[in-house]
Motif scaffolding. Structure first.
Motif, PDB file in Angstrom:
ATOM      1  N   HIS A 240      15.210   4.544  15.947  1.00  4.43           N
ATOM      2  CA  HIS A 240      15.838   3.791  14.870  1.00  4.43           C
ATOM      3  C   HIS A 240      14.807   3.452  13.794  1.00  4.43           C
ATOM      4  O   HIS A 240      13.586   3.525  14.023  1.00  4.43           O
ATOM      5  CB  HIS A 240      16.441   2.496  15.416  1.00  4.43           C
ATOM      6  CG  HIS A 240      17.574   2.710  16.355  1.00  4.43           C
ATOM      7  ND1 HIS A 240      18.677   3.470  16.047  1.00  4.43           N
ATOM      8  CD2 HIS A 240      17.787   2.242  17.620  1.00  4.43           C
ATOM      9  CE1 HIS A 240      19.521   3.471  17.057  1.00  4.43           C
ATOM     10  NE2 HIS A 240      19.004   2.744  18.030  1.00  4.43           N
ATOM     11  N   GLU A 241      15.300   3.050  12.639  1.00  5.88           N
ATOM     12  CA  GLU A 241      14.421   2.608  11.555  1.00  5.88           C
ATOM     13  C   GLU A 241      13.932   1.192  11.857  1.00  5.88           C
ATOM     14  O   GLU A 241      14.707   0.314  12.250  1.00  5.88           O
ATOM     15  CB  GLU A 241      15.159   2.618  10.228  1.00  5.88           C
ATOM     16  CG  GLU A 241      15.509   4.009   9.720  1.00  5.88           C
ATOM     17  CD  GLU A 241      14.276   4.785   9.277  1.00  5.88           C
ATOM     18  OE1 GLU A 241      13.320   4.135   8.795  1.00  5.88           O
ATOM     19  OE2 GLU A 241      14.267   6.016   9.415  1.00  5.88           O
ATOM     20  N   LEU A 242      12.646   0.981  11.651  1.00  8.35           N
ATOM     21  CA  LEU A 242      12.099  -0.366  11.771  1.00  8.35           C
ATOM     22  C   LEU A 242      12.534  -1.208  10.569  1.00  8.35           C
ATOM     23  O   LEU A 242      12.773  -0.668   9.483  1.00  8.35           O
ATOM     24  CB  LEU A 242      10.578  -0.312  11.854  1.00  8.35           C
ATOM     25  CG  LEU A 242       9.995   0.140  13.192  1.00  8.35           C
ATOM     26  CD1 LEU A 242       8.542   0.555  13.032  1.00  8.35           C
ATOM     27  CD2 LEU A 242      10.114  -0.975  14.228  1.00  8.35           C
ATOM     28  N   PRO A 243      12.648  -2.522  10.739  1.00  6.17           N
ATOM     29  CA  PRO A 243      13.002  -3.387   9.604  1.00  6.17           C
ATOM     30  C   PRO A 243      12.022  -3.228   8.449  1.00  6.17           C
ATOM     31  O   PRO A 243      10.831  -2.961   8.650  1.00  6.17           O
ATOM     32  CB  PRO A 243      12.942  -4.796  10.209  1.00  6.17           C
ATOM     33  CG  PRO A 243      13.188  -4.592  11.667  1.00  6.17           C
ATOM     34  CD  PRO A 243      12.547  -3.279  11.996  1.00  6.17           C
ATOM     35  N   ALA A 244      12.525  -3.396   7.238  1.00  3.75           N
ATOM     36  CA  ALA A 244      11.708  -3.195   6.036  1.00  3.75           C
ATOM     37  C   ALA A 244      10.517  -4.143   5.976  1.00  3.75           C
ATOM     38  O   ALA A 244       9.503  -3.829   5.334  1.00  3.75           O
ATOM     39  CB  ALA A 244      12.576  -3.353   4.790  1.00  3.75           C
ATOM     40  N   LYS A 245      10.618  -5.292   6.636  1.00  2.00           N
ATOM     41  CA  LYS A 245       9.530  -6.269   6.579  1.00  2.00           C
ATOM     42  C   LYS A 245       8.300  -5.843   7.374  1.00  2.00           C
ATOM     43  O   LYS A 245       7.220  -6.424   7.216  1.00  2.00           O
ATOM     44  CB  LYS A 245      10.013  -7.624   7.088  1.00  2.00           C
ATOM     45  CG  LYS A 245      10.355  -7.632   8.572  1.00  2.00           C
ATOM     46  CD  LYS A 245      10.793  -9.009   9.046  1.00  2.00           C
ATOM     47  CE  LYS A 245      11.099  -9.010  10.542  1.00  2.00           C
ATOM     48  NZ  LYS A 245      11.507 -10.347  11.020  1.00  2.00           N
ATOM     49  N   VAL A 246       8.436  -4.833   8.248  1.00  2.00           N
ATOM     50  CA  VAL A 246       7.297  -4.381   9.046  1.00  2.00           C
ATOM     51  C   VAL A 246       6.318  -3.659   8.134  1.00  2.00           C
ATOM     52  O   VAL A 246       6.708  -2.733   7.402  1.00  2.00           O
ATOM     53  CB  VAL A 246       7.766  -3.445  10.183  1.00  2.00           C
ATOM     54  CG1 VAL A 246       6.572  -2.934  10.985  1.00  2.00           C
ATOM     55  CG2 VAL A 246       8.749  -4.166  11.100  1.00  2.00           C
ATOM     56  N   PRO A 247       5.041  -4.049   8.126  1.00  2.00           N
ATOM     57  CA  PRO A 247       4.054  -3.391   7.265  1.00  2.00           C
ATOM     58  C   PRO A 247       4.037  -1.884   7.475  1.00  2.00           C
ATOM     59  O   PRO A 247       4.200  -1.390   8.603  1.00  2.00           O
ATOM     60  CB  PRO A 247       2.727  -4.032   7.688  1.00  2.00           C
ATOM     61  CG  PRO A 247       3.126  -5.368   8.240  1.00  2.00           C
ATOM     62  CD  PRO A 247       4.449  -5.152   8.907  1.00  2.00           C
ATOM     63  N   ALA A 248       3.842  -1.145   6.400  1.00  2.00           N
ATOM     64  CA  ALA A 248       3.926   0.311   6.442  1.00  2.00           C
ATOM     65  C   ALA A 248       2.942   0.924   7.434  1.00  2.00           C
ATOM     66  O   ALA A 248       3.281   1.874   8.144  1.00  2.00           O
ATOM     67  CB  ALA A 248       3.701   0.881   5.039  1.00  2.00           C
ATOM     68  N   LYS A 252       4.021   3.154  10.629  1.00  3.33           N
ATOM     69  CA  LYS A 252       3.507   4.517  10.768  1.00  3.33           C
ATOM     70  C   LYS A 252       2.850   4.716  12.123  1.00  3.33           C
ATOM     71  O   LYS A 252       3.036   5.759  12.779  1.00  3.33           O
ATOM     72  CB  LYS A 252       2.505   4.802   9.644  1.00  3.33           C
ATOM     73  CG  LYS A 252       1.903   6.197   9.699  1.00  3.33           C
ATOM     74  CD  LYS A 252       0.903   6.401   8.557  1.00  3.33           C
ATOM     75  CE  LYS A 252       0.261   7.784   8.641  1.00  3.33           C
ATOM     76  NZ  LYS A 252      -0.732   7.968   7.547  1.00  3.33           N
ATOM     77  N   THR A 253       2.107   3.727  12.589  1.00  6.48           N
ATOM     78  CA  THR A 253       1.415   3.826  13.875  1.00  6.48           C
ATOM     79  C   THR A 253       2.408   3.839  15.031  1.00  6.48           C
ATOM     80  O   THR A 253       2.260   4.615  15.984  1.00  6.48           O
ATOM     81  CB  THR A 253       0.430   2.665  14.038  1.00  6.48           C
ATOM     82  OG1 THR A 253      -0.494   2.671  12.942  1.00  6.48           O
ATOM     83  CG2 THR A 253      -0.339   2.786  15.343  1.00  6.48           C
ATOM     84  N   ILE A 254       3.436   2.994  14.946  1.00  6.86           N
ATOM     85  CA  ILE A 254       4.438   2.957  16.019  1.00  6.86           C
ATOM     86  C   ILE A 254       5.190   4.278  16.098  1.00  6.86           C
ATOM     87  O   ILE A 254       5.395   4.834  17.181  1.00  6.86           O
ATOM     88  CB  ILE A 254       5.403   1.779  15.796  1.00  6.86           C
ATOM     89  CG1 ILE A 254       4.665   0.457  16.009  1.00  6.86           C
ATOM     90  CG2 ILE A 254       6.602   1.879  16.740  1.00  6.86           C
ATOM     91  CD1 ILE A 254       5.492  -0.781  15.702  1.00  6.86           C
ATOM     92  N   TYR A 255       5.593   4.806  14.944  1.00 11.24           N
ATOM     93  CA  TYR A 255       6.300   6.087  14.943  1.00 11.24           C
ATOM     94  C   TYR A 255       5.408   7.205  15.490  1.00 11.24           C
ATOM     95  O   TYR A 255       5.890   8.125  16.169  1.00 11.24           O
ATOM     96  CB  TYR A 255       6.765   6.436  13.527  1.00 11.24           C
ATOM     97  CG  TYR A 255       7.929   5.608  13.038  1.00 11.24           C
ATOM     98  CD1 TYR A 255       9.042   5.374  13.842  1.00 11.24           C
ATOM     99  CD2 TYR A 255       7.927   5.072  11.752  1.00 11.24           C
ATOM    100  CE1 TYR A 255      10.106   4.622  13.389  1.00 11.24           C
ATOM    101  CE2 TYR A 255       8.996   4.312  11.286  1.00 11.24           C
ATOM    102  CZ  TYR A 255      10.079   4.079  12.118  1.00 11.24           C
ATOM    103  OH  TYR A 255      11.140   3.336  11.660  1.00 11.24           O
ATOM    104  N   ALA A 256       4.116   7.137  15.204  1.00 16.33           N
ATOM    105  CA  ALA A 256       3.189   8.150  15.729  1.00 16.33           C
ATOM    106  C   ALA A 256       3.147   8.114  17.254  1.00 16.33           C
ATOM    107  O   ALA A 256       3.057   9.161  17.914  1.00 16.33           O
ATOM    108  CB  ALA A 256       1.794   7.943  15.147  1.00 16.33           C
TER     109      ALA A 256
END
Length: 293
Positions: A240-248, A252-256
């Motif tokens: 799923h998409e992370l909330p917009a408030k999560v720092p980019a 990026k690190t979590i998706y990696a």
């Protein structure tokens, strides 16, 4: 629901062993119960993980306890719970663990929702340091998830009951772990990729996703299906998409960490390095003092 013959029914003051007095039930899984107990040997509260009465003669359960003891003996790290002693035979096979005072990450998320950066960033660095060490001592945890993390300073990783060396993890032919937090190679270990160190990086990715978002990275699959792609959405879907408030940089690190290909996931030290700038950017805690006049 557990039947009466699947529980010990220890109450406060009952003797688990001559040295261990039950204080309260903490929880448990399919094969074990965990109690907070007072230990006459260390003269302090401890956690006792004891095999359920209906599992006393199950060889797989006893091997699992032995495997956990072996893994805990290998791992001597400040972010991993310590084994104090164990008894693999007798009427009540058990392992005695240090008692860590603090809530489980799963409880915090359930009660309060997403964590703040001041909470989830130190958590990520703590668990990454443990996984980095695991590679040096050849341990794959295989069950990194919010309920296996106790929040504190540092956070503590618990439950090594399915942990094993990397070559044993690569030999798995069945699913080991917890559905929501299992890497694709754990969901389908007979596929092109095999479980290993990178599987734990997936676990920390799924755990951090839930910690920063307040919801899981993937929806629940059909647990009764024999088709892995129906039971495990992570085999065929993107997170799923992370909330917009999560720092980019955090997103990026979590998706990696949640890359389907184990080789594409960061190593633990790379995960820590990617998050350290975000950690450094957090404001220092403000200390205030009252002056008596």
């Amino acid at each position: 629901m557990k039947h009466d013959d699947e529980r010990w029914h220890f109450h406060e003051g009952d003797a688990i062993t001559p040295e261990l007095t039950a204080m309260r039930l903490l929880g448990g899984g399919s094969a074990y119960e965990a109690y907070l107990a007072f230990d006459e040997i260390t003269y302090a509260p401890v956690v006792v993980k004891v095999v359920r009465p209906n599992e006393l003669h199950d060889e797989a359960t006893l091997r699992g306890l032995e495997r956990e003891v072996a893994a805990l003996d290998q791992v001597n790290h400040p972010v991993v719970v310590r084994r104090l002693r164990h008894e693999l035979e007798g009427e009540r096979p058990h392992v005695v663990l240090e008692h860590i005072d603090g809530p489980r990450l799963s409880s915090l998320i359930r009660r309060y929702g997403p964590l703040q950066p001041q909470q989830y960033l130190p958590l990520a660095l703590d668990i990454a340091s443990a996984l980095h060490y695991f590679r040096h001592v050849d341990v794959v945890h295989l069950d990194i998830k919010p309920s296996n993390i106790i929040m504190g300073a540092p956070a503590r990783l618990i439950d090594l009951s399915v942990a094993r060396p990397a070559h044993r993890a690569a030999e798995l032919t069945g699913t080991i772990g917890t559905d929501f937090y299992m890497s694709p190679e754990q969901c389908d270990p007979t596929g092109a990729r095999t479980p290993g160190y990178a599987s734990d990086v997936w676990g920390i990715g799924a755990t951090l996703f839930e910690a920063v978002a307040g919801f899981r990275a993937f929806d629940e699959g059909d647990r009764d299906s024999e088709d892995p792609s129906l039971r495990f959405p992570q085999l065929v879907e993107k997170p799923h998409e992370l909330p917009a408030k999560v720092p980019a940089d955090v997103a990026k690190t979590i998706y990696a960490c949640l890359e389907p290909d184990p080789a594409a996931r960061p190593e633990p030290h790379e995960l820590a390095a990617a998050l350290e700038p975000a950690m450094a950017a957090q404001p220092a805690p403000q200390l205030t003092f009252k002056v008596k006049r």
